[in-house]
Design a protein around this motif. Structure first.
Motif, mmCIF file in Angstrom:
data_model
loop_
_atom_site.group_PDB
_atom_site.id
_atom_site.type_symbol
_atom_site.label_atom_id
_atom_site.label_comp_id
_atom_site.label_asym_id
_atom_site.label_seq_id
_atom_site.Cartn_x
_atom_site.Cartn_y
_atom_site.Cartn_z
ATOM 1 N N LYS A 179 113.630 58.110 47.082
ATOM 2 C CA LYS A 179 114.545 57.567 46.078
ATOM 3 C C LYS A 179 115.971 58.026 46.346
ATOM 4 C CE LYS A 179 115.109 56.788 41.105
ATOM 5 N NZ LYS A 179 116.521 57.165 40.953
ATOM 6 N N ALA A 183 117.640 54.662 46.980
ATOM 7 C CA ALA A 183 117.878 53.999 45.692
ATOM 8 C C ALA A 183 118.228 54.992 44.605
ATOM 9 C CB ALA A 183 116.646 53.201 45.295
ATOM 10 N N ASP A 188 113.879 54.907 37.784
ATOM 11 C CA ASP A 188 112.591 55.225 38.405
ATOM 12 C C ASP A 188 111.680 54.002 38.411
ATOM 13 O OD1 ASP A 188 113.403 57.815 38.855
ATOM 14 O OD2 ASP A 188 112.310 58.666 37.153
ATOM 15 N N PHE A 191 112.834 51.621 41.121
ATOM 16 C CA PHE A 191 112.477 52.163 42.430
ATOM 17 C C PHE A 191 110.999 51.938 42.723
ATOM 18 C CE2 PHE A 191 110.949 56.042 44.759
ATOM 19 C CZ PHE A 191 111.425 55.671 46.001
ATOM 20 N N HIS A 266 120.271 48.953 46.056
ATOM 21 C CA HIS A 266 120.855 48.554 44.772
ATOM 22 C C HIS A 266 121.208 47.073 44.752
ATOM 23 C CE1 HIS A 266 124.049 48.104 41.733
ATOM 24 N NE2 HIS A 266 123.459 49.095 41.091
#
Length: 284
Positions: A179, A183, A188, A191, A266
């Motif tokens: 993560k 990202a 969360d 992701f 993103h």
């Protein structure tokens, strides 16, 4: 460029056409046609081993064969060329690559610049002076956490004939590392949604010196580099280095450079700004 181009979208490593669905929806709502390509061994051609499901069998996962074994960059190039030939019947094409997809679109444009009216890299590899693997040893990549992706890899790539990642790992540390690299600015939940669009297998071939950007062919096509300003897996510094190298290769045809704020993923999860930027490459 005439009106009504087709945006041909090429995904990155472990990804597939599914990750482009939100972007395609935004492009369509802006009045633009697009085609997201599954490279060979991706999408519905991918292998999701039974051992990858829950409960996982990690021993079996390390050994189970995958359909992407033996797929080469040349296979990817031939596949995209066929798609471009079809799209070109309906007007100009804008070829877009993300991440590892930049390797493919570079090689495609080396081979068939006549099929590409505009070339777009979005946080993507554009190998010019070096092979892709050699960029990782350069100071511009020093801030990346290369161990984060390595922690997700599973099995012996030589024995499997492919790279395999366990994106369904139960390791909180591995997931946190992924993560952070890919990202950090997504929730969360966002992701985890993205991880569930990934496939476990990727091919090994990232090309040779012949697949780096070639001035006479690749260098003849108008091109845009969309920098991802907060990309931790491919920092802005290495993106800028490849832009500089490309501009030095063909100073008469430099990159047009644009920037999107955000991480490596993103712009795909929240694609409104990216779609508007891409739409600017086509006439109103």
């Amino acid at each position: 460029m005439p009106e009504n181009p087709t945006f041909v979208l090429v995904h990155g490593a472990f990804a597939n056409s599914f990750s482009y669905a939100p972007l395609q929806a935004e492009l369509a709502l802006l009045g633009h046609r697009s085609a997201a390509i599954d490279l060979p061994g991706h999408g519905f051609e991918a292998t999701f081993p039974a051992a990858y499901q829950a409960p996982q069998d990690l021993t079996a996962l390390a050994a189970e064969p995958g359909a992407i074994k033996g797929v080469t960059l040349a296979d990817n190039v031939a596949h995209v060329i066929k798609a471009l030939e079809r799209a070109k019947r309906h007007g100009p094409t804008v070829l877009v690559g993300h991440s590892r997809g930049g390797i493919t679109i570079t090689a495609v444009t080396n081979a068939r610049p006549d099929l590409v009216d505009h070339l777009v890299y979005v946080g993507a590899w554009c190998p010019v002076d070096l092979l892709v693997g050699d960029y990782y040893a350069q100071p511009e990549m020093a801030g990346t956490d290369q161990a984060a992706m390595a922690a997700a890899l599973h099995g012996d790539p030589v024995a499997l004939g492919l790279m395999r990642a366990n994106f369904r790992t139960s390791s909180a540390a591995t997931l946190a590392g992924l993560k952070k690299e890919l990202a950090a600015d997504l929730t969360d939940d966002e992701f985890r949604v993205f991880l569930n669009t990934f496939q476990p297998d990727e091919n090994l071939d990232v090309g040779t010196e012949a697949d780096r950007a070639q001035a006479a062919t690749w260098g003849s096509v108008p091109r845009t580099y969309v920098r991802l300003a907060d990309d931790a897996s491919m920092p802005a510094a290495v993106q800028d280095r490849m832009i500089r190298e490309a501009d030095a290769l063909t100073p008469g045809n430099p990159f047009t450079v644009r920037t999107l704020e955000g991480s490596h993923l993103h712009w795909l999860a929240r694609p409104e700004r990216a779609a508007a930027l891409l739409a600017e490459l086509a006439p109103a």
